[in-house]
Scaffold this motif. Structure first.
Motif, short mmCIF file in Angstrom:
data_model
loop_
_atom_site.label_atom_id
_atom_site.label_comp_id
_atom_site.label_asym_id
_atom_site.label_seq_id
_atom_site.Cartn_x
_atom_site.Cartn_y
_atom_site.Cartn_z
N ASP A 159 -21.00 -12.18 35.98
CA ASP A 159 -20.20 -12.26 34.76
C ASP A 159 -18.73 -11.92 35.02
O ASP A 159 -17.91 -11.96 34.10
CB ASP A 159 -20.73 -11.28 33.70
N LEU A 160 -18.41 -11.57 36.26
CA LEU A 160 -17.05 -11.15 36.60
C LEU A 160 -16.23 -12.33 37.09
O LEU A 160 -16.53 -12.92 38.13
CB LEU A 160 -17.10 -10.05 37.67
N PHE A 161 -15.20 -12.67 36.34
CA PHE A 161 -14.30 -13.76 36.72
C PHE A 161 -12.90 -13.16 36.92
O PHE A 161 -11.98 -13.39 36.15
CB PHE A 161 -14.29 -14.84 35.62
N PHE A 162 -12.80 -12.36 37.98
CA PHE A 162 -11.59 -11.59 38.20
C PHE A 162 -10.38 -12.45 38.51
O PHE A 162 -9.25 -12.10 38.15
CB PHE A 162 -11.82 -10.56 39.30
N GLU A 163 -10.58 -13.55 39.19
CA GLU A 163 -9.44 -14.42 39.51
C GLU A 163 -8.80 -14.97 38.24
O GLU A 163 -7.58 -15.16 38.18
CB GLU A 163 -9.87 -15.57 40.42
N GLU A 164 -9.63 -15.21 37.23
CA GLU A 164 -9.13 -15.70 35.95
C GLU A 164 -8.72 -14.57 35.03
O GLU A 164 -8.11 -14.79 33.98
CB GLU A 164 -10.19 -16.56 35.25
N GLY A 165 -9.10 -13.31 35.39
CA GLY A 165 -8.74 -12.16 34.56
C GLY A 165 -9.66 -11.95 33.37
O GLY A 165 -9.23 -11.38 32.36
#
Length: 298
Positions: A159-165
């Motif tokens: 659930d982590l989309f860190f590149e997209e923030g």
């Protein structure tokens, strides 16, 4: 139509049409079961299709002696929804609770933490242990993203989309939303994932769960409460604090810094803007400041 049939159909409606969670459906069902139990106790032979306003008033009068006004109001609201469904499904032509008023209750404002108090809690985490790194990531995520505790413990690494923030959050009724996440919180989560979580035993069914206990299983709701309660004591904060307090603080601090209610509503996953509006009552000084800064007749 029997009560058991009506209740089952209503539960199916709440699950399929409304998309409510099991817990929400259970709570709605309990209100109806209270009424059914009262009818049986008083040997009142009636059905959900023909029960009268008078019988319901007598039931409400009875429960009013046993529960506080807030609980009484919730039961009336739950029953009103049930009979609205029967009207909608054309089992009845009118809702017998339409003219029955709920007791007047004050709107309970949620407790909040100041930014300083949140900093105090986090500073009291023992970072010398692996659980400390996890707990810091948990508190940072609760506060930075405004999550419910159920949303936190079900958060997955996928659930982590860190590149997209953003992170993907599964809320009430399994409704999904994307919530923005800041670089600081990403840093603490990644530290936990890459330095702590990778070295711990993880149970097969918990491979994708983000926050785990020592045995490699998902954390429980009660464990999050225990973690926070212990930190509150260590920090010497004299407030009643729960995981939900971080969610309230998230919304309140955003509002104080000028965020609009619609954006806060979307981040919190509130179905109605009315639910979010409770935060406008929290800080009268902030509202006065807004008026003085922006109104043409200040």
């Amino acid at each position: 139509m029997k009560w058991t049939q009506a209740l089952q159909e209503y539960q199916d409606y709440l699950r399929i049409e409304r998309g409510l969670s099991k817990n929400s459906i259970l709570n709605y069902s309990l209100d109806i079961k209270k009424l059914i139990g009262w009818l049986e106790e008083h040997s009142i032979q009636t059905s959900p299709v023909v029960i009268t306003e008078e019988s319901l008033q007598e039931f409400i009068y009875t429960i009013a002696k046993k529960v506080n006004p807030r609980s009484q109001s919730r039961i009336i609201s739950g029953l009103r929804g049930f009979f609205n469904y029967l009207v909608f499904s054309e089992y009845r032509t009118t809702n017998p609770l339409e003219l029955i008023e709920s007791p007047k209750i004050g709107r309970k404002l949620p407790d909040t933490l100041s930014e300083e108090e949140i900093d105090m809690l986090i500073k009291n985490i023992d970072l010398s242990s692996s659980q400390g790194e996890r707990n810091r990531a948990i508190l940072e995520t609760l506060y930075a993203c405004g999550l419910r505790v159920s949303e936190l413990i079900s958060l997955k690494t996928s659930d982590l989309f860190f590149e997209e923030g953003f992170i993907k959050v599964t809320g009430k009724g399994d409704k999904e939303r994307f919530v923005p996440i800041g670089d600081g919180t990403i840093k603490f989560i990644e530290l936990y994932r890459k330095e702590i979580r990778v070295h711990e035993p993880i149970q097969p069914l918990a491979q994708d769960t983000l926050f785990l206990n020592r045995r490699g299983n998902p954390l429980s709701r009660s464990m999050i409460f225990v973690i926070i309660k212990e930190l509150v004591v260590k920090a010497g904060i004299r407030k009643t604090i729960s995981p939900h307090t971080f969610r309230h603080s998230f919304a309140t601090h955003l509002l104080e810094r000028g965020a609009d209610l619609r954006s806060i509503q979307q981040m919190l996953g509130h179905e109605s803007i009315t639910t979010t509006e409770v935060y406008t009552h929290l800080d009268k000084k902030h509202l006065t400041s807004v008026l003085n800064n922006f109104h043409p007749r200040k």
